[in-house]
Design a protein around this motif. Sequence first.
Motif, PDB file in Angstrom:
ATOM      1  N   PHE A 155       8.510   5.229  -0.776  1.00  0.00           N
ATOM      2  CA  PHE A 155       9.679   4.794  -0.017  1.00  0.00           C
ATOM      3  C   PHE A 155       9.347   3.850   1.126  1.00  0.00           C
ATOM      4  N   THR A 156       8.180   4.019   1.774  1.00  0.00           N
ATOM      5  CA  THR A 156       7.821   3.036   2.794  1.00  0.00           C
ATOM      6  C   THR A 156       7.571   1.670   2.164  1.00  0.00           C
ATOM      7  N   SER A 157       6.985   1.656   0.963  1.00  0.00           N
ATOM      8  CA  SER A 157       6.781   0.369   0.291  1.00  0.00           C
ATOM      9  C   SER A 157       8.093  -0.210  -0.215  1.00  0.00           C
ATOM     10  N   LEU A 158       9.070   0.657  -0.531  1.00  0.00           N
ATOM     11  CA  LEU A 158      10.385   0.155  -0.943  1.00  0.00           C
ATOM     12  C   LEU A 158      11.043  -0.614   0.203  1.00  0.00           C
ATOM     13  N   VAL A 159      10.837  -0.149   1.423  1.00  0.00           N
ATOM     14  CA  VAL A 159      11.381  -0.876   2.585  1.00  0.00           C
ATOM     15  C   VAL A 159      10.821  -2.292   2.617  1.00  0.00           C
ATOM     16  N   PHE A 160       9.516  -2.427   2.364  1.00  0.00           N
ATOM     17  CA  PHE A 160       8.893  -3.751   2.324  1.00  0.00           C
ATOM     18  C   PHE A 160       9.510  -4.616   1.225  1.00  0.00           C
ATOM     19  N   LEU A 161       9.678  -4.043   0.040  1.00  0.00           N
ATOM     20  CA  LEU A 161      10.241  -4.800  -1.083  1.00  0.00           C
ATOM     21  C   LEU A 161      11.679  -5.225  -0.797  1.00  0.00           C
ATOM     22  N   LEU A 162      12.467  -4.331  -0.211  1.00  0.00           N
ATOM     23  CA  LEU A 162      13.857  -4.665   0.093  1.00  0.00           C
ATOM     24  C   LEU A 162      13.953  -5.697   1.215  1.00  0.00           C
ATOM     25  N   THR A 163      12.999  -5.659   2.143  1.00  0.00           N
ATOM     26  CA  THR A 163      12.976  -6.694   3.186  1.00  0.00           C
ATOM     27  C   THR A 163      12.766  -8.070   2.560  1.00  0.00           C
ATOM     28  N   LEU A 164      11.840  -8.155   1.610  1.00  0.00           N
ATOM     29  CA  LEU A 164      11.635  -9.421   0.897  1.00  0.00           C
ATOM     30  C   LEU A 164      12.891  -9.825   0.134  1.00  0.00           C
ATOM     31  N   TYR A 165      13.524  -8.871  -0.523  1.00  0.00           N
ATOM     32  CA  TYR A 165      14.723  -9.171  -1.315  1.00  0.00           C
ATOM     33  C   TYR A 165      15.855  -9.689  -0.421  1.00  0.00           C
ATOM     34  N   LEU A 166      16.089  -9.004   0.692  1.00  0.00           N
ATOM     35  CA  LEU A 166      17.203  -9.395   1.568  1.00  0.00           C
ATOM     36  C   LEU A 166      16.965 -10.760   2.197  1.00  0.00           C
ATOM     37  N   PRO A 170       0.484  -2.253   0.212  1.00  0.00           N
ATOM     38  CA  PRO A 170      -0.423  -3.167  -0.491  1.00  0.00           C
ATOM     39  C   PRO A 170      -0.286  -3.115  -2.007  1.00  0.00           C
ATOM     40  N   VAL A 171      -0.101  -1.912  -2.549  1.00  0.00           N
ATOM     41  CA  VAL A 171       0.035  -1.796  -4.004  1.00  0.00           C
ATOM     42  C   VAL A 171       1.286  -2.525  -4.484  1.00  0.00           C
ATOM     43  N   MET A 172       2.420  -2.248  -3.843  1.00  0.00           N
ATOM     44  CA  MET A 172       3.670  -2.873  -4.270  1.00  0.00           C
ATOM     45  C   MET A 172       3.682  -4.379  -3.980  1.00  0.00           C
ATOM     46  N   SER A 173       3.026  -4.783  -2.902  1.00  0.00           N
ATOM     47  CA  SER A 173       2.934  -6.207  -2.598  1.00  0.00           C
ATOM     48  C   SER A 173       2.140  -6.922  -3.683  1.00  0.00           C
ATOM     49  N   ALA A 174       1.026  -6.322  -4.109  1.00  0.00           N
ATOM     50  CA  ALA A 174       0.208  -6.939  -5.158  1.00  0.00           C
ATOM     51  C   ALA A 174       0.992  -7.061  -6.458  1.00  0.00           C
TER      52      ALA A 174
END
Length: 495
Positions: free
Chosen positions: A297-308, A428-432
């Motif tokens: 879920f912390t990595s989901l925040v990163f992904l959603l920040t990129l999406y938004l 880092p995993v989700m970013s990669a």
Amino acid sequence: MSDTDASPALHSPEARARAERFTPSQRTAMTVLLAANFTLAVDFSILNVALPVIGRDLGFVTDALQWIVTAFALCAAGFTLLFGRVADLFGRKRLFLTGIVILGLASAAGGLAQEPALLLTARVGQGLATAMVTPAALSLMTTMFPDGPARSRALGLNGALMAAGFTIGAVLGGVLTGAVSWRWAFFINVFIALAVVAIGPFVLREPARLGRARLDVPGAILVTAALIALVFGIDNAGRMGWTTPGTWAPMAGALVLFVVFLGVESRAAQPLIAPSLLSRRSIAWGNAAGLLAFATFTSLVFLLTLYLQEVLGYTAVAAGLFLGVLGVGTVLGGLIAPKIIGRRGPKTAIVGGLLVQAAAVAPLAFAGTPRTWLAPVLILTFVGGIANLVAIVGYAVASTAGVPADQQGLATGLVTMSQQVGITLGTPVMSAIATGVAASTLLPGLHLAIGINAGIALLAAVLVAVFLGRTGATARPPGGLTPRREGAARSGSTR
């Protein structure tokens, strides 16, 4: 005994409410502990938005900016298991207050810093303070209350405020940087530390320590070095990729150190981690679930920040405010989790929370470019935040239930370690994954990363359902304490 077993005395809403109720002295102590943990949670994310401004003000080169975050993460995760055991041996209250003093001094130094060296030193100090305070505060909570509704409520409040702190930190960092100065991200901690040090000595209680044990120094050095190497490798992966020597060499070194550590512990007269503790399925699988819950879920925040920002075109401030919806969901999840645990047990909370999280996140893998997707994204994120915190509180309860009082610092150190390694590992995993898809736009990579994110939550739910067993399945007091007997036990634990 099944997950749904509960003491007959706790079946009625009135009885459960009495069992969950805090005494006035416990409320005051909880306020102090929650304020400290909330502040430390804010510190994880409050400087992220301000990094470019800090770099310009203090003369950081661009490549060195990541050390403002990494210096904190290395110490916070690397030393948490060591300080969890130190809390058991030398006193949780003493370690908690020492950490708060270090937090105040380090924050004052960071706010006054005029060059990179002092700021990085301050971040190291804040990380060490986090490694001291978080397990000490959690073990003070778990020894303040016996296994049961009151402890679940305490851990639920702690989880809710810490989760809110991660989100609020990002928003507050942007507001302070834009409206006043990034230095106030440090100075706020000084005032909170002063208040906690002024009140804490008079309201915090802990059971008397039995006998004098020695710290397993070789084990402490090995596990601390292993955790630092692991976090360093994970952090490098997010910036350098997973195949570079800067990533795999530290992670391979961490694996070797962990193996040596286990060998040393098997022969130690007073090991840092008692084998009997690690053999508990509730602790092993509870912490594994917690690590994955935080990582996803912390990595989901990163992904959603990129999406938004990158896909829908919103500003960073707007994206941060939108993700405040997630913060509200996590707070709500932390508040309702104790009720679920009281009725169904922590195992059901973990499995159910992760399943709902996976179901809420999976549709986000199909989010498109029209801004009409904003409402569904916020609704699903809100639901996922609730479910994630239910799972997190469930793992905290399962991982500390039934642990002897003299090992609660170590148990809560493991809880804190899984939390911090999960936070460090996830992004880092989700970013990669998100950036590794060969495409002209970012969206396909985000779709893949979010889909894998949901899949990991689903896999974690299945593994916990199969392997956690009944050892961590009940949150009621040992022996089926009635509310009256539980109240007597609870009041005795705070003398």
